[in-house]
Design an enzyme around this catalytic site. Structure first.
Site, short mmCIF file in Angstrom:
data_model
loop_
_atom_site.label_atom_id
_atom_site.label_comp_id
_atom_site.label_asym_id
_atom_site.label_seq_id
_atom_site.Cartn_x
_atom_site.Cartn_y
_atom_site.Cartn_z
N HIS A 1 -91.63 6.55 15.29
CA HIS A 1 -91.00 5.96 14.11
C HIS A 1 -91.89 6.25 12.91
O HIS A 1 -92.97 5.69 12.77
CB HIS A 1 -90.82 4.45 14.31
CG HIS A 1 -90.00 3.79 13.25
ND1 HIS A 1 -89.56 4.44 12.12
CD2 HIS A 1 -89.54 2.50 13.15
CE1 HIS A 1 -88.88 3.60 11.38
NE2 HIS A 1 -88.84 2.42 11.97
N HIS B 1 -80.61 5.90 13.70
CA HIS B 1 -81.91 5.33 13.34
C HIS B 1 -82.75 5.19 14.61
O HIS B 1 -83.90 5.62 14.65
CB HIS B 1 -81.70 3.98 12.65
CG HIS B 1 -82.95 3.38 12.09
ND1 HIS B 1 -83.72 4.02 11.15
CD2 HIS B 1 -83.56 2.19 12.34
CE1 HIS B 1 -84.76 3.26 10.83
NE2 HIS B 1 -84.68 2.13 11.54
N CYS C 1 -88.14 1.34 6.08
CA CYS C 1 -87.89 2.47 6.98
C CYS C 1 -86.79 3.40 6.51
O CYS C 1 -86.66 4.51 7.03
CB CYS C 1 -87.55 1.95 8.37
SG CYS C 1 -88.72 0.73 9.00
#
Length: 999
Positions: free
Chosen positions: A346, A308, A173
């Protein structure tokens, strides 16, 4: 500690859920909207993830999806439909977004060719690759190159011919934020000056969605709720983001193109923590501290952090604690916290660049958009006690300079944090003045139309004070492609109207040779008061060159030149040869030098009488000062010549005139201007007699004070010879066609004796022009002078189609014609150097609309294609290799393409057969390419396809001896050249078997 060198973020392009570009993305953020939707039917269904009674936990029916991902302008990037249909959709999108980001940075993407520009791509998955590589039996060469992770970066480097580092980074990620760190590090190390950084994620398979569901990480409604009381897991999203990073220079600072600066960045790993997929607070603290220390930024000065923020309870808790340890210091106002994942989901490998783009847009606009779901903050995080506040509304960022941070954490333990700050704010004031040229280019005429229309719409809304800068920007950013248009204009409304008019009038792209203009320098008689003043006021390059020659004039001449060139009330001075001739030379020298300064160089020059002086300077035979001295010395004795006489133009050739009048010392031929255009010079009485005798040939008295180019000028010529003025001629660097000799001569022949003889001998414009046309074969004839005289005379001469251009068409000149000539030459292929056309205040690049790709050409599938089979062996073998069928524009798998025959084919059969092979291998439709199409650059025939084409051609020609692959490769430049090469081979080795089109 010394901070790292600043890096400017100069370009952005993106496609995120609910936002097709950066402007739409910013609006989505400001409006507090999200791009989540149900899983589109073209992605997956329940059958794609269930497996009988052992079905896994179902993934969410929602996510952040983009639209139009199957559209790709393959022709623009020189990729065949066959290859494009087998490329990872992420590769296709990155190519287009990279082009837009480079344009947004004020750079012509084609101008980067050969540079060390680096490409860094962050990706953590490729559903395309997983699906395409799942069956070895279905493998094709294009699937191999179409699915490799490395190719996501390598495609960009290859297409743009970039020689810097090119890599794809996978740290889960945090991939794209780590890619930004890698790019910034390369710039700071001095390895590169420019980097293209991308992050990509596409959800074509439910595999990762099932993984998140099985791991208990998935949100129930498919949406991330960062730091919210309602946070219940990850909601997936997809998209592409690209940014351009450049070492900050004075030029970038002056342009104002920097969105923000990267002050520093840091990357680390959790090491052996409490699980490979679990985040580590201590490592997050370490990466934050390292980044801010490198940036020399105090924690209290950080205005916001783009977290994040996955919306998982554990992840949000650990991240908020790490931020609190670093930023939880005494401060005047809390640090604002948010996460773009609430808006777009995401994005996994692209998550970092999505947050990065949000952060730099916030800095550029000095406001921070709201973080969705922030209205119900997770009280357990204790943000207020950590010096932070979850940003639940649009917040102004008042501090100068602004400082922000972006965090990204990978599932495998790789953490990244980037510190960004305000760009250096240098205003670039501008005031509307002068004529500008708007330029636009495209890959072909079809795409050109849509791009011109888009630019016209944009220009319509431009502030007048910015118009010159916008035009200059189009010259810098939009000129590198093959099909192009340019228009001259003074205002935005004029520019927009001219662009729309150009599209309607355009009949096709200029092709063939690049424009090869010849310069024609006008003689005396074309002058008028204030000649060229309109151009001098509107064109800096002409103005500078004119001032150069005027300043070089003698002290007693300079005031007269200033008056003749800039004052309408100077008719008396204009009539005097001693003033008019230097003034004409000044105009001609300035105009010719201005053309050369902007990159328009003549293939030949020709001057009519006085015009030969400026022509000799352009040809390199004389210096400007030497030629000006000669001209100044020449005019004075002409003014004092006795028995001035006059001149008479006649619409007849020399033989006709001789048959009607007697030529002697009182009447002579002064100029041969065309096959039916002759000028006589002589005493007044002799001219009157000739006028009566030649009444049937439209005689017309010229408005001159003397019988130039006649024996009357001999005293003046003698004075010029006796002056001993210095004339050091040099060899010409441009062919010089003499109207005294009637053909080309060398610069060494331009002696004082030549210039003296030129005063008394006739002008052979017709002979010199015919020689020039035969030798130089110019595409354009450009008049270098204050009026369109020589180009008008050329109408009666066979100029073999050369176009006539007049940049200064007489007293009514508006001053825009020079720019209009440049626009015409550029549109037809001349590479103009645009900067000298603009004042310094206008040489600032502004952002322009991105290139309009032609997505209507082919709409390619978003997943790997199914194979096509045929019961015809010849067809099946080709389709097996290309995996192209009717769905991708190729020939239908149900239609037989070839049969065998036993007769020698005619040449049409051979060409048709080879073109059919090219169409099959490339997946093209019939008629989509021509003989002039370039196999590699236009049709995408790389080395793999070239080998396969060679195999098929040799099968086609059997039993003729095969063509060596290396010989075939040498002839793969165009379709026509390949056909001709194979045709020559068949004539050398006649064969009896040919595959022909079947009925």
């Amino acid at each position: 500690m010394t901070s790292d060198p600043a890096i400017a973020v100069t370009g952005i392009a993106c496609r995120f859920p609910g936002a097709s570009d950066a402007s739409a993305f910013w609006k989505l953020l400001l409006d507090g909207r999200h791009g989540a939707s149900e899983v589109p039917p073209d992605r997956w269904t329940t059958d794609d993830w269930t497996n009988g009674s052992d079905a896994p936990r179902p993934p969410s029916r929602f996510g952040g999806f983009i639209t139009g991902h199957s559209n790709f302008d393959h022709a623009f990037f020189g990729v065949s439909p066959a290859e494009a249909s087998e490329m990872d959709v992420q590769q296709r999108l990155i190519l287009e977004m990279a082009w837009h980001a480079i344009e947004d940075a004020g750079i012509d993407p084609t101008a980067l060719a050969g540079s060390t520009t680096g490409v860094f791509v962050g990706m953590m998955s490729s559903d395309w690759t997983s699906m395409a590589m799942s069956s070895p039996a279905e493998m094709t060469p294009h699937r191999g190159t179409g699915g490799g992770y490395c190719m996501a970066a390598n495609r960009v480097s290859y297409h743009l011919d970039l020689h810097g580092p090119s890599m794809t980074v996978d740290t889960a990620c945090s991939s794209s934020l780590v890619a930004i760190h890698q790019a910034a590090s390369a710039i700071r190390a001095g390895d590169i000056d420019t980097a293209i950084v991308a992050g990509a994620n596409m959800m074509l398979s439910p595999a990762l969605s099932v993984f998140y569901a099985e791991s208990g990480l998935a949100s129930t409604d498919g949406r991330c709720k960062p730091f919210s009381a309602g946070a219940d897991g990850i909601g997936r999203g997809e998209g592409i983001g690209v940014v351009v990073l450049q070492r900050e220079t004075d030029a970038i600072t002056r342009s104002g193109l920097s969105y923000a600066r990267i002050l520093a960045s840091a990357v680390n790993h959790d090491g052996r923590s409490n699980g490979i997929s679990a985040p580590s607070m201590w490592s997050q603290i370490a990466v934050l501290e390292s980044a801010y220390a490198r940036a020399s930024v105090n924690a209290a000065d950080v205005d916001f952090v783009e977290g994040h923020g996955t919306g998982t309870v554990l992840g949000d808790m650990i991240e908020s604690r790490a931020l609190g340890k670093v930023l939880g210091v005494e401060r005047s106002r809390p640090c604002l916290l948010g996460s773009v994942k609430g808006n777009v989901g995401h994005l996994e490998g692209a998550a970092g660049i999505a947050g990065f783009i949000k952060a730099i847009l916030s800095i550029k606009n000095r406001v921070l958009p709201p973080s969705l779901f922030a209205d119900a903050e997770n009280e357990a995080l204790g943000l207020s006690g950590k010096g932070m506040r979850l940003n639940d509304s649009i917040a102004k960022l008042p501090r100068t300079p602004i400082v922000g941070g972006i965090s990204s954490f990978g599932m495998g333990g790789t953490n990244a944090h980037v510190v960004v700050g305000s760009p250096t704010d240098v205003r670039s004031p501008s005031r509307l003045s002068g004529t500008s040229v708007l330029t636009i280019s495209a890959n072909d005429d079809s795409a050109l139309t849509s791009n011109v229309t888009a630019l016209a719409d944009f220009v319509d809304g431009v502030s007048p004070d910015r118009f010159n800068q916008i035009a200059y920007s189009t010259n810098i950013v939009k000129t590198g492609l093959r099909s192009r248009i340019a228009v001259a204009a003074d205002t935005p409304s004029q520019g927009a109207a001219a662009l729309r008019r150009a599209v309607l009038l355009r009949s096709g792209t200029a092709s063939g040779r690049t424009p090869a203009p010849a310069f024609l320098f006008t003689g005396q008689g074309s002058q008028y008061p204030a000649m060229g003043r309109a151009l001098e006021r509107r064109c800096p390059v002409y103005s500078d060159r004119l001032r150069e020659v005027v300043d070089a004039a003698a002290d007693d001449l300079r005031p007269h030149l200033d008056r003749v060139l800039f004052d309408e009330d100077s008719a008396e001075l204009v009539a005097r040869a001693a003033i008019a001739q230097p003034a004409l030379f000044a105009v001609q020298y300035a105009l010719s030098a201005a053309f050369v300064d902007v990159g328009v160089r003549p293939v030949a020059v020709l001057g009519h009488s006085l015009g030969e002086f400026a022509a000799s300077v352009t040809a390199g035979a004389l210096t400007m000062s030497d030629a000006l001295g000669l001209v100044s010395m020449r005019g004075t004795p002409m003014d004092s010549a006795a028995g001035a006489g006059g001149m008479l133009s006649v619409r007849a050739d020399v033989s006709t005139i001789v048959a009607h009048v007697e030529l002697d010392s009182t009447l002579c031929i002064a100029a041969i201007n065309g096959p039916g255009s002759t000028v006589l010079a002589g005493a007044t009485e002799a001219l009157e007699r000739a006028e009566r005798v030649l009444a049937a040939y439209s005689p017309k008295r010229q408005r001159v004070t003397h019988a130039f180019h006649s024996p009357t000028m001999e005293p003046a010529a003698s004075m010029l010879r006796a002056s001993g003025i210095r004339v050091p001629p040099n060899a010409t660097t441009v062919p010089f066609y003499s109207t005294l000799r009637g053909g080309e001569i060398d610069g060494a022949d331009l002696t004082l004796a030549y210039w003296s003889e030129q005063m008394v001998r006739p002008v052979d414009y017709l002979g010199a022009m015919r020689a020039l046309l035969a030798d130089a074969r110019p595409s354009h004839l450009i008049e270098i002078g204050p009026n369109g005289v020589l180009t008008t005379l050329a109408r009666d001469i066979d100029t073999t189609g050369a176009e006539r251009l007049v940049p200064m068409p007489g007293p009514a000149s508006a001053g825009t014609e020079f720019a209009e000539v440049l626009a015409a030459l550029y549109s037809q292929g001349t590479d103009v150097v645009w900067a000298p056309l603009y004042q310094q205040q206008h040489r600032t690049v502004r952002r322009l609309p991105g290139y309009r790709f032609d997505h209507d050409r082919h709409r390619l599938a978003g997943k790997p294609t199914l194979r096509f089979r045929s019961n015809v062996p010849a067809v099946e073998s080709i389709l097996d290799d290309t995996a192209v069928g009717a769905a991708h524009g190729g020939v239908s798998a149900e239609s037989p393409l070839f049969t065998t025959a036993t007769s020698v084919p005619d040449e049409l059969d051979l060409e048709t057969s080879i073109c059919t092979l090219i169409a099959q291998l490339g997946g093209f439709e019939t008629g989509e390419f021509t003989r002039s199409s370039r196999l590699r650059d236009d049709l995408g025939f790389d080395s793999i396809m070239a080998v396969r084409l060679g195999d098929r051609v040799n099968e086609l020609l059997a039993p003729t001896p095969p063509i060596a692959v290396v010989d075939l490769a040498d002839n793969l430049d165009t379709v026509g050249n390949l056909v001709d090469f194979v045709r020559h081979h068949t004539r050398t080795y006649p064969h009896t078997v040919i595959l022909e089109g079947a009925n």
